[in-house]
Design a protein around this motif. Structure first.
Motif, short mmCIF file in Angstrom:
data_model
loop_
_atom_site.label_atom_id
_atom_site.label_comp_id
_atom_site.label_asym_id
_atom_site.label_seq_id
_atom_site.Cartn_x
_atom_site.Cartn_y
_atom_site.Cartn_z
N TYR A 1 0.85 -1.19 0.00
CA TYR A 1 0.00 0.00 0.00
C TYR A 1 0.89 1.24 0.00
CZ TYR A 1 -3.62 -3.36 1.29
OH TYR A 1 -4.46 -4.42 1.32
N THR A 2 0.32 2.36 -0.38
CA THR A 2 1.07 3.59 -0.54
C THR A 2 0.62 4.65 0.47
OG1 THR A 2 1.40 3.19 -2.90
CG2 THR A 2 1.69 5.45 -2.15
N HIS B 1 13.38 1.42 4.09
CA HIS B 1 12.46 2.08 3.17
C HIS B 1 12.29 3.54 3.56
CE1 HIS B 1 11.44 -1.77 1.37
NE2 HIS B 1 11.21 -2.24 2.57
N GLY B 2 12.44 4.44 2.61
CA GLY B 2 12.27 5.86 2.88
C GLY B 2 12.18 6.65 1.60
N THR B 3 11.88 7.96 1.73
CA THR B 3 11.78 8.83 0.57
C THR B 3 11.96 10.27 1.04
OG1 THR B 3 10.42 9.42 -1.36
CG2 THR B 3 9.28 9.11 0.74
N VAL B 4 11.96 11.22 0.10
CA VAL B 4 12.04 12.65 0.42
C VAL B 4 10.94 13.38 -0.35
CG1 VAL B 4 14.51 12.64 0.92
CG2 VAL B 4 13.74 13.04 -1.41
N SER B 5 10.54 14.53 0.16
CA SER B 5 9.51 15.32 -0.51
C SER B 5 10.10 16.01 -1.74
CB SER B 5 8.92 16.35 0.45
OG SER B 5 9.93 17.20 0.96
N THR C 1 5.76 3.50 -0.73
CA THR C 1 5.03 2.23 -0.86
C THR C 1 5.70 1.18 0.00
OG1 THR C 1 4.36 2.79 -3.12
CG2 THR C 1 4.23 0.47 -2.47
N LEU C 2 4.89 0.51 0.87
CA LEU C 2 5.41 -0.48 1.81
C LEU C 2 4.50 -1.70 1.82
CD1 LEU C 2 6.13 1.92 4.82
CD2 LEU C 2 7.85 0.87 3.35
N PRO C 3 5.03 -2.87 2.21
CA PRO C 3 4.18 -4.05 2.38
C PRO C 3 3.21 -3.85 3.55
CG PRO C 3 6.50 -4.66 2.21
CD PRO C 3 6.46 -3.18 2.37
N LYS C 4 2.13 -4.60 3.51
CA LYS C 4 1.12 -4.52 4.57
C LYS C 4 1.72 -4.92 5.91
CE LYS C 4 -3.38 -6.47 5.89
NZ LYS C 4 -4.45 -7.42 5.49
N ILE D 1 -1.08 1.56 11.02
CA ILE D 1 -1.38 0.18 10.62
C ILE D 1 -1.69 0.24 9.13
CG2 ILE D 1 -2.90 -1.80 10.92
CD1 ILE D 1 -3.43 -0.83 13.77
N LEU D 2 -0.77 -0.24 8.31
CA LEU D 2 -0.88 -0.11 6.86
C LEU D 2 -1.66 -1.29 6.29
CD1 LEU D 2 -0.08 1.71 4.54
CD2 LEU D 2 2.00 0.37 4.26
N ASN D 3 -2.96 -1.10 6.14
CA ASN D 3 -3.80 -2.12 5.51
C ASN D 3 -4.60 -1.55 4.34
OD1 ASN D 3 -5.56 -0.53 6.93
ND2 ASN D 3 -6.15 -2.11 8.39
#
Length: 338
Positions: A86-87, A113-117, A126-129, A149-151
């Motif tokens: 999910y994103t 996992h990471g990113t910048v603006s 985007t990460l796994p559930k 909680i990434l669902n």
């Protein structure tokens, strides 16, 4: 035979039928325990029951029976559990003014996992559930940690508060040995903040964005008081100047003595003297990427300045609070011929 390994059953069949088996224990699951009833059955029937049903194929070569793993045909697709992903996305802003923050960091704590603006303050990760602790950070602001909680796909926008640092006194010892030297990752890139630019004087005291860049090593002016510049031996037309991604072909007035860019409207300036990204193609010497202010999304305000040659006036404020804003900045010559 009950609860016997495949290897034990193969050994029993080998002794009973006077046949030899050849296989690799790394490829064939011979340690798997099974139960089999083989009364009044041929060796072929026993092998089909023991081997075929457990993913093992066989063939006869001279006086040996060769065992190997069964191949999955194209029509037999194994059931693979797909990892659900999910994103998380949103905007990162200054809590006091509502200005977007460029280059703010977002990462999931305990992972890689990471990113910048981006240039619009927008980020997407985007990460796994799973369950995560998201950490939001930016230089000069307080870090924020938010458990989620990434669902499902989520939108999370963060407003940063300015950090307050209590610094201790700094003691400098001349004979202390330094073990390492920290260098910039890209020596050809420089960032200039509005606060720094306001401290650099231009022609007859006027604040000048383009002229202030001449304080950077490698950027030289065409003459005293001129805003035209060249970088590392190049020409003035080999420099790309962008304002909010729009090219500016004539950034000066009065033969280069005054810049056409209002200094009060500038939020961020990035200067690349070489090795600039491919999306800035089209020039040989340098890229000057200028970003303008978005306007205060919290409250209305105005500012201005009066100089010997020009006057500046700026208005800003929210159109819809925390949603959109306006920013107007103008500059006029005090001399009609200028």
């Amino acid at each position: 035979m009950k609860d016997k390994s495949i290897a034990e059953i193969i050994s029993f069949v080998s002794d009973l039928g006077n046949v030899k088996f050849s296989y690799s224990p790394q490829q064939v699951p011979v340690n798997k325990k099974i139960s089999v009833k083989a009364k009044n059955k041929t060796i072929k029937e026993v092998l089909n029951e023991v081997l075929k049903e457990n993913g093992i194929d066989y063939f006869v070569l001279e006086n040996q029976i060769i065992l190997k793993p069964q191949k999955i045909s194209n029509n037999e697709n194994p059931v693979v559990k797909e990892i659900q992903k999910y994103t998380i996305s949103g905007y990162l802003k200054d809590k006091l003014t509502g200005e977007i923050l460029i280059g703010a960091t977002v990462y999931a704590k305990g992972t890689s996992h990471g990113t910048v603006s981006n240039a619009y303050g927008f980020y997407s990760l985007t990460l796994p559930k799973d369950t995560y602790n998201l950490v939001f950070s930016f230089i000069g602001y307080e870090n924020q940690t938010q458990p989620i909680i990434l669902n499902e796909n989520k939108k999370i926008s963060i407003e940063f508060e300015t950090s307050k640092l209590k610094m201790k006194e700094v003691e400098i010892i001349s004979n202390e040995n330094k073990s390492e030297v920290e260098l910039q990752t890209q020596l050809s890139e420089f960032k200039l903040s509005p606060k720094l630019l306001s401290q650099l004087t231009g022609f007859v005291g006027e604040i000048d964005i383009i002229k202030s860049l001449q304080a950077i090593p490698g950027i030289k002016s065409y003459g005293d008081g001129s805003t035209l510049f060249y970088v590392r031996g190049g020409n003035s037309d080999q420099n790309l100047i962008l304002i909010d991604e729009v090219p500016i072909y004539n950034p000066s007035h009065l033969f280069g003595f005054f810049t056409a860019i209002a200094p009060d409207a500038i939020k961020d300036v990035e200067a690349y003297k070489g090795d600039f990204p491919a999306n800035f193609g089209g020039r040989l010497s340098s890229v000057i990427d200028i970003r303008t202010k978005d306007g205060n999304m919290k409250k209305f305000g105005f500012s201005g300045s009066l100089g010997p040659f020009t006057s500046n006036l700026t208005f800003e404020g929210p159109i819809k609070k925390d949603k959109c804003s306006f920013f107007l900045s103008g500059r006029r010559s005090n001399l009609d011929w200028l």
